[in-house]
Design an enzyme around this catalytic site. Structure first.
Site, short mmCIF file in Angstrom:
data_model
loop_
_atom_site.label_atom_id
_atom_site.label_comp_id
_atom_site.label_asym_id
_atom_site.label_seq_id
_atom_site.Cartn_x
_atom_site.Cartn_y
_atom_site.Cartn_z
N VAL A 1 -42.36 1.39 10.30
CA VAL A 1 -40.99 0.87 10.39
C VAL A 1 -40.03 1.72 9.54
CG1 VAL A 1 -39.50 -1.14 10.06
CG2 VAL A 1 -41.84 -1.46 10.87
N LYS B 1 -44.04 -16.11 10.80
CA LYS B 1 -42.80 -16.06 11.59
C LYS B 1 -42.32 -17.46 11.98
CE LYS B 1 -43.88 -11.42 13.21
NZ LYS B 1 -44.65 -10.65 14.20
N GLU C 1 -33.47 -9.90 9.74
CA GLU C 1 -33.55 -10.01 11.20
C GLU C 1 -34.86 -9.48 11.76
OE1 GLU C 1 -31.02 -11.36 13.50
OE2 GLU C 1 -32.96 -11.32 14.49
#
Ligand code: HSE
Length: 414
Positions: free
Chosen positions: A12, A200, A124
């Protein structure tokens, strides 16, 4: 020019650096200023990187640099990410993160620290990779009382299940492929045992209901026990097996929350979400169901959400965006045993008629699943809706009568 730093140069992190570099003009037109990557923190060497001169192994280079206003934490894991994030927020720097483990474990505390220090803490990318979900829930849907959130929240397990369902691929080969494609966590146990999806759904539940939900308090099952026979029976039941994270608010205010594989009808909006894609349904009292769909894992989809948060922070250097939830307690969660569901059972059956008769005797009105092609020595039934504690005690009674329960998978009413 606004100086930023990136902590972590893995899948990432390298994607974040790439997007900031390749989308320089896009960022400029959105913010009105250039975004300059001043430091990249990583313990490894990257001599061939075009940003080689920005790398540091020393966190203090970022913390003590007054020019750095926004930091992307994309290291993953709790330590040292938690310590670094706290220090940065206390120094008044805004932090954005893709680190779901950190947000699920420490979100309430870090949001409070951000508030005290007039900084922003945005995440986000922590749920749904490239899919917008935190901001829509916190802004666009905020006028609703959310009743339920349910979704496919882990790309790796969805990729594995899709390969099993569509190609009959075995579990280990499919997992290896997901790892090679960069979807899986460093320790893929977090994916396949459901912990990643649990983090999550905890973040989404905390956001939806305003109280922190801690992963340790949430019943979590993974997909390691799913077999190709289960996949075949599910198909005969006009369903597919998906790993679902789900939270529902009950009339008494408690949350019915869990992560588990479920048989969901092929006509469900979530049934055709395949491979590394995620899908999240938010049920609002005004909007009804709103479904978000897109790539839930992978370098650039996830990095794009991190960069969007960087842009948001750059646009709000002097103001705080309202994003907050309070600390939570275990008593706001319905004990798992009290949750209600119908369950698919795959049973050992030397004699199918005998196994079905015993299942009916114990569970009452079961539905027998008839697969297209006979599956040797087993039979599958779907029970009526019962509390989990009743399902468990009846399953034990069935075992005592000589019928082995080979699989137990919830029926998802989605
Ligand atoms: N391992 C995670 C997944 C990465 O497969 O969904 C994205 O959070």
């Amino acid at each position: 020019m606004i100086s930023v730093a990136i902590m972590g140069h893995g899948v990432v992190g390298s994607g974040v650096a790439e997007i900031i570099t390749t989308h320089k003009n896009k960022l400029f037109s959105s913010i009105g200023e250039e975004v300059y990557i001043k430091h990249i923190l990583d313990l490894r060497e990257f001599p061939d990187s075009p940003l080689a001169d920005r790398f540091t192994k020393n966190f203090d280079d970022i913390l003590n640099d007054v020019e750095v206003r926004v930091v992307a934490e994309v290291m993953g894991g709790i330590n040292p990410a938690y310590d670094y994030t706290k220090k940065l927020l206390k120094a008044g720097k805004s932090v954005v993160t893709s680190n779901k483990e950190l947000v699920a474990a420490k979100g309430a505390e870090l949001l409070a620290i951000a508030k005290e220090n007039n900084a922003n803490f945005l995440f986000e990318a922590s749920v749904g990779g490239g899919i917008p979900i935190i901001r829509p829930m916190n802004q666009c849907l905020v006028a609703n009382n959310v009743k339920e959130v349910a979704g496919i929240l882990n790309g790796t397990t969805n990729f594995i299940l899709t390969k099993m369902i569509d190609e009959g691929m075995n579990f280990d080969t499919a997992l290896k492929l997901a790892q090679d494609l960069g979807f899986a966590e460093r320790n893929p146990e977090a994916d396949v045992e459901g912990h990643d999806a649990c983090r999550k759904i905890c973040i989404l539940a905390s956001l939806a209901f305003g109280k922190h939900v801690y992963p340790d308090n949430v019943h979590t099952e993974g997909i390691t026990k799913i077999t190709l026979d289960d996949v075949k029976y599910a198909s005969a039941y006009k369903s597919v097996i998906k790993l679902i994270g789900k939270v529902k608010i009950l009339d008494d205010g408690k949350m019915d929350i869990l992560v588990a594989p479920m048989l969901i009808p092929k006509k469900s909006q979530l049934a055709n979400i395949d491979y590394e894609f995620n899908g999240i349904m938010v049920r609002g009292d005004c909007t009804g169901d709103v479904v978000f769909y897109g790539k839930g894992a992978g370098k650039l989809p996830t990095a794009s959400a991190v960069v969007a948060d960087i842009i948001d922070c750059c646009k709000h250097l002097k103001t705080r965006k309202y994003l907050f939830w309070a600390d939570g307690t275990n008593d706001s969660i319905l004990p798992y045993n009290e949750s209600e569901t119908a369950v698919y059972l795959r049973l050992s059956a030397e004699s199918k008629d005998n196994a079905i008769a015993k299942a009916k005797e114990v569970f009452g009105d079961v539905t027998v699943i008839e697969p297209k092609e006979e599956i040797a020595q087993t039979v599958a039934v779907v029970t009526p809706v019962l509390k989990i504690q009743e399902i468990e005690s009846k399953a034990s009674a069935l075992e005592s009568s000589g019928i082995n329960v080979l699989s137990k998978i919830r029926i998802g009413d989605l």
